[in-house]
Design a protein around this motif. Structure first.
Motif, PDB file in Angstrom:
ATOM      1  N   PRO A 172      37.071  34.180  33.051  1.00  0.00           N
ATOM      2  CA  PRO A 172      37.328  35.574  32.717  1.00  0.00           C
ATOM      3  C   PRO A 172      36.549  36.548  33.597  1.00  0.00           C
ATOM      4  CG  PRO A 172      36.825  34.313  30.749  1.00  0.00           C
ATOM      5  CD  PRO A 172      36.588  33.418  31.913  1.00  0.00           C
ATOM      6  N   ILE A 173      35.387  36.147  34.073  1.00  0.00           N
ATOM      7  CA  ILE A 173      34.587  37.070  34.884  1.00  0.00           C
ATOM      8  C   ILE A 173      35.256  37.293  36.241  1.00  0.00           C
ATOM      9  CG2 ILE A 173      32.374  37.387  36.057  1.00  0.00           C
ATOM     10  CD1 ILE A 173      31.087  35.926  33.702  1.00  0.00           C
ATOM     11  N   GLY A 174      35.649  36.214  36.905  1.00  0.00           N
ATOM     12  CA  GLY A 174      36.304  36.357  38.204  1.00  0.00           C
ATOM     13  C   GLY A 174      37.627  37.095  38.115  1.00  0.00           C
ATOM     14  N   LEU A 175      38.435  36.736  37.132  1.00  0.00           N
ATOM     15  CA  LEU A 175      39.719  37.429  36.964  1.00  0.00           C
ATOM     16  C   LEU A 175      39.517  38.853  36.478  1.00  0.00           C
ATOM     17  CD1 LEU A 175      41.873  34.553  35.492  1.00  0.00           C
ATOM     18  CD2 LEU A 175      42.099  35.609  37.724  1.00  0.00           C
ATOM     19  N   GLY A 176      38.498  39.072  35.649  1.00  0.00           N
ATOM     20  CA  GLY A 176      38.200  40.434  35.187  1.00  0.00           C
ATOM     21  C   GLY A 176      37.798  41.334  36.331  1.00  0.00           C
ATOM     22  N   LEU A 177      36.983  40.813  37.245  1.00  0.00           N
ATOM     23  CA  LEU A 177      36.599  41.606  38.416  1.00  0.00           C
ATOM     24  C   LEU A 177      37.799  41.859  39.327  1.00  0.00           C
ATOM     25  CD1 LEU A 177      33.123  40.049  39.245  1.00  0.00           C
ATOM     26  CD2 LEU A 177      33.601  42.293  38.266  1.00  0.00           C
ATOM     27  N   THR A 178      38.699  40.880  39.426  1.00  0.00           N
ATOM     28  CA  THR A 178      39.925  41.075  40.194  1.00  0.00           C
ATOM     29  C   THR A 178      40.783  42.169  39.561  1.00  0.00           C
ATOM     30  OG1 THR A 178      39.898  38.751  40.824  1.00  0.00           O
ATOM     31  CG2 THR A 178      41.976  39.916  41.103  1.00  0.00           C
TER      32      THR A 178
ATOM     33  N   LEU B  94      39.703  44.613  37.600  1.00  0.00           N
ATOM     34  CA  LEU B  94      39.000  45.886  37.785  1.00  0.00           C
ATOM     35  C   LEU B  94      39.235  46.405  39.202  1.00  0.00           C
ATOM     36  CD1 LEU B  94      37.021  47.977  36.602  1.00  0.00           C
ATOM     37  CD2 LEU B  94      35.172  46.556  37.475  1.00  0.00           C
ATOM     38  N   PHE B  95      39.174  45.516  40.193  1.00  0.00           N
ATOM     39  CA  PHE B  95      39.441  45.900  41.578  1.00  0.00           C
ATOM     40  C   PHE B  95      40.855  46.448  41.728  1.00  0.00           C
ATOM     41  CE2 PHE B  95      41.073  44.673  45.791  1.00  0.00           C
ATOM     42  CZ  PHE B  95      40.235  45.419  46.601  1.00  0.00           C
ATOM     43  N   ASP B  96      41.813  45.823  41.046  1.00  0.00           N
ATOM     44  CA  ASP B  96      43.202  46.276  41.137  1.00  0.00           C
ATOM     45  C   ASP B  96      43.383  47.648  40.491  1.00  0.00           C
ATOM     46  OD1 ASP B  96      45.964  46.088  41.782  1.00  0.00           O
ATOM     47  OD2 ASP B  96      46.381  45.412  39.741  1.00  0.00           O
ATOM     48  N   VAL B  97      42.700  47.885  39.374  1.00  0.00           N
ATOM     49  CA  VAL B  97      42.830  49.190  38.716  1.00  0.00           C
ATOM     50  C   VAL B  97      42.219  50.283  39.590  1.00  0.00           C
ATOM     51  CG1 VAL B  97      42.059  50.559  36.748  1.00  0.00           C
ATOM     52  CG2 VAL B  97      42.950  48.284  36.372  1.00  0.00           C
ATOM     53  N   VAL B  98      41.063  49.997  40.195  1.00  0.00           N
ATOM     54  CA  VAL B  98      40.373  51.009  40.998  1.00  0.00           C
ATOM     55  C   VAL B  98      41.121  51.288  42.296  1.00  0.00           C
ATOM     56  CG1 VAL B  98      38.252  51.467  42.299  1.00  0.00           C
ATOM     57  CG2 VAL B  98      38.117  50.536  40.000  1.00  0.00           C
ATOM     58  N   THR B  99      41.570  50.238  42.996  1.00  0.00           N
ATOM     59  CA  THR B  99      42.151  50.426  44.329  1.00  0.00           C
ATOM     60  C   THR B  99      43.675  50.451  44.342  1.00  0.00           C
ATOM     61  OG1 THR B  99      42.165  48.046  44.771  1.00  0.00           O
ATOM     62  CG2 THR B  99      40.182  49.279  45.406  1.00  0.00           C
ATOM     63  N   ASP B 100      44.325  50.101  43.241  1.00  0.00           N
ATOM     64  CA  ASP B 100      45.785  49.974  43.183  1.00  0.00           C
ATOM     65  C   ASP B 100      46.270  49.054  44.305  1.00  0.00           C
ATOM     66  OD1 ASP B 100      48.319  50.279  42.192  1.00  0.00           O
ATOM     67  OD2 ASP B 100      48.680  52.204  43.171  1.00  0.00           O
ATOM     68  N   PHE B 101      45.694  47.855  44.321  1.00  0.00           N
ATOM     69  CA  PHE B 101      45.927  46.862  45.365  1.00  0.00           C
ATOM     70  C   PHE B 101      47.412  46.539  45.533  1.00  0.00           C
ATOM     71  CE2 PHE B 101      46.366  42.281  46.284  1.00  0.00           C
ATOM     72  CZ  PHE B 101      45.855  42.283  47.572  1.00  0.00           C
ATOM     73  N   ARG B 102      48.142  46.455  44.425  1.00  0.00           N
ATOM     74  CA  ARG B 102      49.551  46.039  44.490  1.00  0.00           C
ATOM     75  C   ARG B 102      50.481  47.185  44.793  1.00  0.00           C
ATOM     76  NH1 ARG B 102      50.176  43.042  38.906  1.00  0.00           N
ATOM     77  NH2 ARG B 102      48.606  44.513  38.237  1.00  0.00           N
ATOM     78  N   LYS B 103      50.008  48.388  44.738  1.00  0.00           N
ATOM     79  CA  LYS B 103      50.815  49.597  45.000  1.00  0.00           C
ATOM     80  C   LYS B 103      52.055  49.670  44.106  1.00  0.00           C
ATOM     81  CE  LYS B 103      48.315  50.783  48.656  1.00  0.00           C
ATOM     82  NZ  LYS B 103      46.962  50.928  48.237  1.00  0.00           N
ATOM     83  N   GLN B 104      51.874  49.314  42.814  1.00  0.00           N
ATOM     84  CA  GLN B 104      52.987  49.349  41.873  1.00  0.00           C
ATOM     85  C   GLN B 104      52.911  50.545  40.926  1.00  0.00           C
ATOM     86  OE1 GLN B 104      52.774  45.631  39.784  1.00  0.00           O
ATOM     87  NE2 GLN B 104      54.189  44.644  41.171  1.00  0.00           N
TER      88      GLN B 104
END
Length: 167
Positions: free
Chosen positions: A144-150, A152-162
Motif C-alpha cells: 500500500p505504501i508504494g502504490l499509495g505514493l504512486t 499521490l504522484f498521479d494526483v499531484v502531477t496528473d501523470f495520465r493526463k485523463q
C-alpha cells in the motif's frame, strides 16, 4: 521448565493487555483490505454466474480510468490536520481517529496507484490475466505504501493526463 513456560505465557498475556489490537494501526487497514478482497471476489463470482445463466451484465469502467479529484489533496490534508489536532488536544480516541483517517486516505491513494499501474499495463502487449497477476504482485510486493505514493504522484502531477477540466 514448567515455571519458565508459565512465566513467559504471563508476560505475553500482559503485553497483549497493554497494547490491545484496536490501538494499533494494523486492524483498521486489515479490515479494509479484507473487505476490498471480499467485495472483489463476490463481484467476480456474481458476474461469472450471470454469464453462465446467459444474463447480460453491465460493464464498468476499467481500473485504469479511476481518477481521484484533485481536491482530495486539500480535503485529506485538512482532515488529517483536524484529526492530529484532536490527538494533540488530548481528546479521548483522538489518536485512533487520526490513524483511522490516515489509513482511509492511504487506501484511496492506493486505489489511485493501482489505477495508474493498470493504465501503464494497458499500454503493454500483456494479456488481461497477466495484467491482473502483475497488479496483484504489485499490491503484494510494492504494498500500500508504494502504490499509495504512486497514486499521490498521479494526483499531484496528473501523470495520465485523463483529468477533465471545466464544468
Amino acid at each position: 521448565l514448567y515455571d519458565n513456560f508459565t512465566l513467559a505465557f504471563e508476560n505475553v498475556a500482559a503485553g497483549r493487555a497493554a497494547t490491545p489490537l484496536t490501538r494499533t494501526g494494523f486492524f483498521p487497514t486489515f479490515v479494509l483490505y479484507l473487505l476490498f478482497l471480499y467485495t472483489t471476489a463476490n463481484f467476480a463470482l456474481a458476474r461469472w454466474i450471470l454469464r453462465l445463466r446467459g444474463a447480460q451484465t453491465l460493464t464498468a469502467a476499467s481500473l485504469s480510468e479511476f481518477q481521484l479529484p484533485r481536491s482530495i489533496l486539500i480535503g485529506t490534508l485538512l482532515t488529517l490536520l483536524a484529526g492530529y489536532s484532536l490527538e494533540l488536544a488530548g481528546w479521548p480516541g483522538g489518536e485512533d481517529l487520526f490513524w483511522t483517517l490516515l489509513y482511509l486516505a492511504s487506501f484511496a491513494f492506493t486505489i489511485q496507484g493501482l489505477g495508474t499501474s493498470a493504465y501503464l499495463l494497458e499500454k503493454t502487449a500483456l494479456s488481461a490475466w497477466l495484467r491482473i497477476l502483475v497488479l496483484a504482485a504489485l499490491l503484494v510486493l510494492a504494498g500500500p505504501i508504494g502504490l499509495g505514493l504512486t497514486g499521490l504522484f498521479d494526483v499531484v502531477t496528473d501523470f495520465r493526463k485523463q483529468r477533465v477540466t471545466g464544468g
